[in-house]
Scaffold this motif. Sequence first.
Motif, PDB file in Angstrom:
ATOM      1  N   VAL A   1      -6.437   8.505   2.539  1.00  0.00           N
ATOM      2  CA  VAL A   1      -6.412   8.994   1.155  1.00  0.00           C
ATOM      3  C   VAL A   1      -7.765   9.568   0.757  1.00  0.00           C
ATOM      4  O   VAL A   1      -7.847  10.609   0.096  1.00  0.00           O
ATOM      5  CB  VAL A   1      -5.997   7.853   0.200  1.00  0.00           C
ATOM      6  CG1 VAL A   1      -6.008   8.342  -1.244  1.00  0.00           C
ATOM      7  CG2 VAL A   1      -4.617   7.328   0.564  1.00  0.00           C
TER       8      VAL A   1
ATOM      9  N   PHE B   1      -6.689   7.552  -8.948  1.00  0.00           N
ATOM     10  CA  PHE B   1      -6.971   7.009  -7.617  1.00  0.00           C
ATOM     11  C   PHE B   1      -7.742   5.695  -7.698  1.00  0.00           C
ATOM     12  O   PHE B   1      -7.431   4.727  -6.998  1.00  0.00           O
ATOM     13  CB  PHE B   1      -7.764   8.046  -6.806  1.00  0.00           C
ATOM     14  CG  PHE B   1      -8.283   7.512  -5.506  1.00  0.00           C
ATOM     15  CD1 PHE B   1      -7.436   7.265  -4.442  1.00  0.00           C
ATOM     16  CD2 PHE B   1      -9.637   7.230  -5.341  1.00  0.00           C
ATOM     17  CE1 PHE B   1      -7.910   6.765  -3.240  1.00  0.00           C
ATOM     18  CE2 PHE B   1     -10.122   6.735  -4.148  1.00  0.00           C
ATOM     19  CZ  PHE B   1      -9.256   6.501  -3.097  1.00  0.00           C
TER      20      PHE B   1
ATOM     21  N   GLN C   1       0.267   7.522  -7.565  1.00  0.00           N
ATOM     22  CA  GLN C   1      -0.889   8.356  -7.888  1.00  0.00           C
ATOM     23  C   GLN C   1      -0.433   9.633  -8.588  1.00  0.00           C
ATOM     24  O   GLN C   1       0.691  10.106  -8.401  1.00  0.00           O
ATOM     25  CB  GLN C   1      -1.656   8.708  -6.615  1.00  0.00           C
ATOM     26  CG  GLN C   1      -3.013   9.346  -6.866  1.00  0.00           C
ATOM     27  CD  GLN C   1      -3.784   9.544  -5.564  1.00  0.00           C
ATOM     28  OE1 GLN C   1      -3.289   9.222  -4.492  1.00  0.00           O
ATOM     29  NE2 GLN C   1      -4.990  10.081  -5.672  1.00  0.00           N
TER      30      GLN C   1
ATOM     31  N   GLN D   1      -5.339  -2.444  -5.099  1.00  0.00           N
ATOM     32  CA  GLN D   1      -5.197  -2.763  -3.677  1.00  0.00           C
ATOM     33  C   GLN D   1      -6.320  -3.685  -3.198  1.00  0.00           C
ATOM     34  O   GLN D   1      -6.077  -4.708  -2.543  1.00  0.00           O
ATOM     35  CB  GLN D   1      -5.202  -1.473  -2.857  1.00  0.00           C
ATOM     36  CG  GLN D   1      -5.070  -1.706  -1.359  1.00  0.00           C
ATOM     37  CD  GLN D   1      -5.514  -0.494  -0.556  1.00  0.00           C
ATOM     38  OE1 GLN D   1      -6.554   0.095  -0.828  1.00  0.00           O
ATOM     39  NE2 GLN D   1      -4.700  -0.113   0.417  1.00  0.00           N
TER      40      GLN D   1
ATOM     41  N   TRP E   1       0.506   3.925  -3.310  1.00  0.00           N
ATOM     42  CA  TRP E   1      -0.006   5.298  -3.330  1.00  0.00           C
ATOM     43  C   TRP E   1       1.012   6.276  -3.893  1.00  0.00           C
ATOM     44  O   TRP E   1       0.657   7.399  -4.267  1.00  0.00           O
ATOM     45  CB  TRP E   1      -0.417   5.734  -1.927  1.00  0.00           C
ATOM     46  CG  TRP E   1      -1.601   4.991  -1.382  1.00  0.00           C
ATOM     47  CD1 TRP E   1      -1.687   4.355  -0.199  1.00  0.00           C
ATOM     48  CD2 TRP E   1      -2.871   4.807  -2.020  1.00  0.00           C
ATOM     49  NE1 TRP E   1      -2.917   3.770  -0.038  1.00  0.00           N
ATOM     50  CE2 TRP E   1      -3.672   4.040  -1.157  1.00  0.00           C
ATOM     51  CE3 TRP E   1      -3.413   5.204  -3.244  1.00  0.00           C
ATOM     52  CZ2 TRP E   1      -4.968   3.667  -1.455  1.00  0.00           C
ATOM     53  CZ3 TRP E   1      -4.713   4.831  -3.545  1.00  0.00           C
ATOM     54  CH2 TRP E   1      -5.477   4.072  -2.666  1.00  0.00           C
TER      55      TRP E   1
ATOM     56  N   THR F   1       0.826  -1.207   0.000  1.00  0.00           N
ATOM     57  CA  THR F   1       0.000   0.000   0.000  1.00  0.00           C
ATOM     58  C   THR F   1       0.861   1.259   0.000  1.00  0.00           C
ATOM     59  O   THR F   1       0.564   2.240  -0.702  1.00  0.00           O
ATOM     60  CB  THR F   1      -0.924  -0.008   1.232  1.00  0.00           C
ATOM     61  OG1 THR F   1      -1.737  -1.179   1.199  1.00  0.00           O
ATOM     62  CG2 THR F   1      -1.815   1.219   1.244  1.00  0.00           C
TER      63      THR F   1
ATOM     64  N   GLU G   1      -5.437   3.238   5.812  1.00  0.00           N
ATOM     65  CA  GLU G   1      -4.763   3.884   4.683  1.00  0.00           C
ATOM     66  C   GLU G   1      -5.779   4.456   3.697  1.00  0.00           C
ATOM     67  O   GLU G   1      -5.625   5.581   3.207  1.00  0.00           O
ATOM     68  CB  GLU G   1      -3.860   2.870   3.972  1.00  0.00           C
ATOM     69  CG  GLU G   1      -2.629   2.463   4.756  1.00  0.00           C
ATOM     70  CD  GLU G   1      -1.621   3.598   4.866  1.00  0.00           C
ATOM     71  OE1 GLU G   1      -1.576   4.447   3.961  1.00  0.00           O
ATOM     72  OE2 GLU G   1      -0.886   3.638   5.872  1.00  0.00           O
TER      73      GLU G   1
END
Length: 536
Positions: free
Chosen positions: A387, A332, A266, A339, A263, A259, A383
């Motif tokens: 976000v 996103f 992105q 994920q 991210w 994770t 997480e």
Amino acid sequence: MIVSESDSSEDVDSSIKAQLEDEVIREALTSGMDLRQYSQSVEKELRQLENLSIQDYIGKAQNIATLHHQITECDSILENMQGMLEGFLTHLSTISQEIQSLQEQSASINVQLTNRKQVHIEMSTFIDQLMVPEIMIQHILNTPVTDSLFMQQLKALNQKSKFIKEQNFRDAHSCQDVQDIVDKLTVKAVTKIREYLLQKIYQFRKPLSNYQIPQNAMIKHKFFFEFLLLHARTVAAEIHDEYVETMSRVYSSYFQSYTKQLWKLQYEEGVTRDDLMGVEDSRANSFFTKSLKSRGTVFTLGTRDSVLSPTGLIQDIIVPHTAGKGETKYAFEVLFRSQQYALMDNGCREYIFLTEFFMVHDADAMKLFMTVMGKTLQHVQKEVCGVVMGCYDSIALYLCVHLIHQYRLLCHKRAVPALDNHWEQLLHMIWPRFEYVVKMNIQSIQACDPSKMATLDMRPHYITRRYAEFSGAVMVLHEKFPLEGVDGLMLQLQDEVEKVILKMAAVFHNRKDQLIFLINNYDMMLSVLSRKLFLL
């Protein structure tokens, strides 16, 4: 009895009539012959016939005597035969009694034979179950646990152990002779199984190891854990705890690392709180010029819904290391899909493994699953929450809501209910955020003052285009999977857009210009929505 004259005369008449009907008398009367003469003639014929009959009888006397003698002899023979038959009947009666007695003896012998056969079968089975063959001892002691012969003899040993326990419960002293051998073989089997399972569990701890391989090996030999539960509960508990602790750390470490790296992929030019539907182009110029090259506008769907396609849902996850080398960036929703698909796929596989290997179901399976995956799920949810709380991309949020529903359905198809609570937690995070961002756009439109706009001509306004693109995007996604609450938000947005268009039209003093402005804006909205409907 006194008879009247009339009755007597009637009887005479009837008698005469009866005599007259006789053929001989009728012939005599019709011939005209004298009756006396005719009577004498008849008597003469009768005497002649009598004499002839006597002569014939005298001639046949010898034959009649012979016939009488033969009849007498036959009668004697028949009398003898009657005596013989009566004796034979008496003998048959005696034989019938003997046959009945033999039948009774045969039935008794048959019952004895059946009982002895049954005893023989039970004794043979009893002896076979008690006897420990040499081949079993050799395979349990020397054959590797992965060999099919070891598994075969292990199951046979398990049956013998169960049988001996049952007989001991019945105080059968014959089991004492083999009890020691079976116990020693059981201890040896437990030791070998423990070493094998711990070895497989320790393989999970190796960096970059494919833990599906040892899991598949353990599932193939899932009888090992059942054997441990029956004969060594302490060892079974050790295997259980070691696996749970190991896999909990493995999943937690993997998803924390994955994770964190994910991210980083992105888009750097993220959607901010200023990128709203009612914000003027001049204030968002940097966003709409630089970002269009990489991910399109904020309110345009484009191909972003490809993550919801049948192939997009189960597409291979993004490998951060590989993507980082190519400096590839993602929206996103693409990162969220990767994920959650990784989590869903691993979670489903883990739940199925736990139910099969550890033989747990329903509430026990859910409890064990949460013991293994609980920390990982909490970390992922934390997480995602971090976000999402900083996300102002309404289309991305709406796509994520659809992804959650699709993955929940996919879990149900795989008969895995363990992730239902996880999906609910994500929905409780993302859906309120989606509502909040949409309402921010509604408020931005409400705050628009056409009189303060720098440029306003009769061409379709940017607010109209943004609304048309966003409304079309929501319509396309809503048709695929309707969600409760979306219609209400879109009606509020539509109402505010209509109001602001009328306000902007009022800026033009000429009625013709006002109508042209309205026609151009509504035509543009209808064109965009028509294209979206055509794609459905």
